[in-house]
Write a protein that holds these residues in place. Structure first.
Motif, short mmCIF file in Angstrom:
data_model
loop_
_atom_site.label_atom_id
_atom_site.label_comp_id
_atom_site.label_asym_id
_atom_site.label_seq_id
_atom_site.Cartn_x
_atom_site.Cartn_y
_atom_site.Cartn_z
N SER A 143 -1.07 13.59 -10.71
CA SER A 143 -1.94 12.71 -9.93
C SER A 143 -3.32 12.63 -10.57
O SER A 143 -3.78 13.58 -11.20
CB SER A 143 -2.06 13.26 -8.50
N GLY A 144 -3.96 11.50 -10.35
CA GLY A 144 -5.34 11.33 -10.79
C GLY A 144 -6.33 11.91 -9.79
O GLY A 144 -7.53 11.97 -10.07
N THR A 145 -5.85 12.35 -8.64
CA THR A 145 -6.69 13.01 -7.64
C THR A 145 -6.10 14.38 -7.34
O THR A 145 -4.89 14.59 -7.50
CB THR A 145 -6.77 12.18 -6.33
N PRO A 146 -6.92 15.34 -6.91
CA PRO A 146 -6.42 16.68 -6.62
C PRO A 146 -5.33 16.67 -5.55
O PRO A 146 -5.32 15.82 -4.65
CB PRO A 146 -7.66 17.43 -6.11
N TYR A 194 -6.29 14.63 -14.83
CA TYR A 194 -5.01 14.63 -14.11
C TYR A 194 -4.79 16.00 -13.51
O TYR A 194 -5.24 17.00 -14.05
CB TYR A 194 -3.84 14.29 -15.05
N PHE A 195 -4.08 16.01 -12.41
CA PHE A 195 -3.75 17.24 -11.71
C PHE A 195 -2.23 17.34 -11.66
O PHE A 195 -1.56 16.36 -11.29
CB PHE A 195 -4.36 17.24 -10.31
N GLU A 206 0.85 -1.19 0.00
CA GLU A 206 0.00 0.00 0.00
C GLU A 206 0.88 1.25 0.00
O GLU A 206 1.72 1.41 0.89
CB GLU A 206 -0.94 0.00 1.20
N ILE A 207 0.71 2.11 -0.98
CA ILE A 207 1.59 3.26 -1.16
C ILE A 207 1.63 4.16 0.08
O ILE A 207 2.68 4.72 0.40
CB ILE A 207 1.23 4.06 -2.42
N ARG A 208 0.53 4.29 0.77
CA ARG A 208 0.52 5.16 1.95
C ARG A 208 1.54 4.69 2.97
O ARG A 208 2.16 5.49 3.67
CB ARG A 208 -0.88 5.17 2.57
N GLU A 209 1.75 3.39 3.07
CA GLU A 209 2.70 2.83 4.03
C GLU A 209 4.10 2.70 3.43
O GLU A 209 5.09 3.04 4.08
CB GLU A 209 2.19 1.47 4.50
N THR A 210 4.21 2.20 2.22
CA THR A 210 5.52 1.92 1.65
C THR A 210 6.27 3.18 1.25
O THR A 210 7.49 3.27 1.42
CB THR A 210 5.41 0.97 0.45
N ALA A 211 5.58 4.18 0.72
CA ALA A 211 6.25 5.39 0.24
C ALA A 211 6.80 6.22 1.39
O ALA A 211 7.74 6.99 1.20
CB ALA A 211 5.30 6.23 -0.61
N SER A 212 6.25 6.07 2.58
CA SER A 212 6.74 6.87 3.71
C SER A 212 8.21 6.57 4.01
O SER A 212 8.90 7.41 4.57
CB SER A 212 5.87 6.63 4.95
N ARG A 213 8.70 5.41 3.59
CA ARG A 213 10.13 5.08 3.79
C ARG A 213 11.02 5.91 2.87
O ARG A 213 12.23 5.93 3.05
CB ARG A 213 10.38 3.60 3.53
N ALA A 267 1.34 9.74 -9.40
CA ALA A 267 0.49 8.96 -8.50
C ALA A 267 -0.89 8.82 -9.12
O ALA A 267 -1.80 9.58 -8.82
CB ALA A 267 0.41 9.63 -7.13
N ASP A 268 -1.03 7.86 -9.97
CA ASP A 268 -2.32 7.61 -10.62
C ASP A 268 -3.03 6.51 -9.84
O ASP A 268 -3.17 5.38 -10.29
CB ASP A 268 -2.10 7.20 -12.08
N ILE A 269 -3.44 6.86 -8.63
CA ILE A 269 -4.05 5.86 -7.75
C ILE A 269 -5.51 6.16 -7.45
O ILE A 269 -6.10 5.55 -6.58
CB ILE A 269 -3.25 5.71 -6.43
#
Length: 115
Positions: free
Chosen positions: A86-89, A109-110, A35-42, A53-55
């Protein structure tokens, strides 16, 4: 295609699970699964030049939750002057909105720059 256009640059790929064609799989040290929220924090402070981030899911309720944490994560990954797509704002005080290319439909895309 990023590797072809940006030879010599490190490209770290985050995905929930491995599903890419064998020719597209990066080296193990550049593939982060989970899950990117957890893994990217590293990787906070990596000073990324580009974060894509097209999530987005297309479900407003789910994407609203993502929008509560994704902008801050992206701001903390990018170097000053780095670009996020990103696909979200991406509403964050350190992310300056930029216009998407003319060929991109509105709100698809934003694009932002880290200030």
């Amino acid at each position: 295609h990023l590797r072809e256009r940006l030879p010599g640059r490190r490209i770290v790929v985050f995905d929930r699970e491995l599903g890419a064609h064998a020719s597209s799989i990066p080296e193990p040290e550049n593939l982060v699964l989970g899950e990117i929220r957890e893994t990217a924090s590293r990787f906070i402070g990596i000073d990324a030049a580009l974060v894509h981030a097209d999530i987005g899911t297309g479900y407003d309720d789910r994407d609203a939750v993502t929008s509560t944490w994704l902008p801050d994560l992206i701001a903390r990954l990018l170097r000053v002057g780095g670009i996020a797509v990103s696909g979200t704002p991406l509403d964050h005080p350190l992310l300056q909105p930029l216009p998407p290319p003319p060929s991109v439909p509105p709100d698809r895309y934003f694009v932002c720059r880290r200030v």
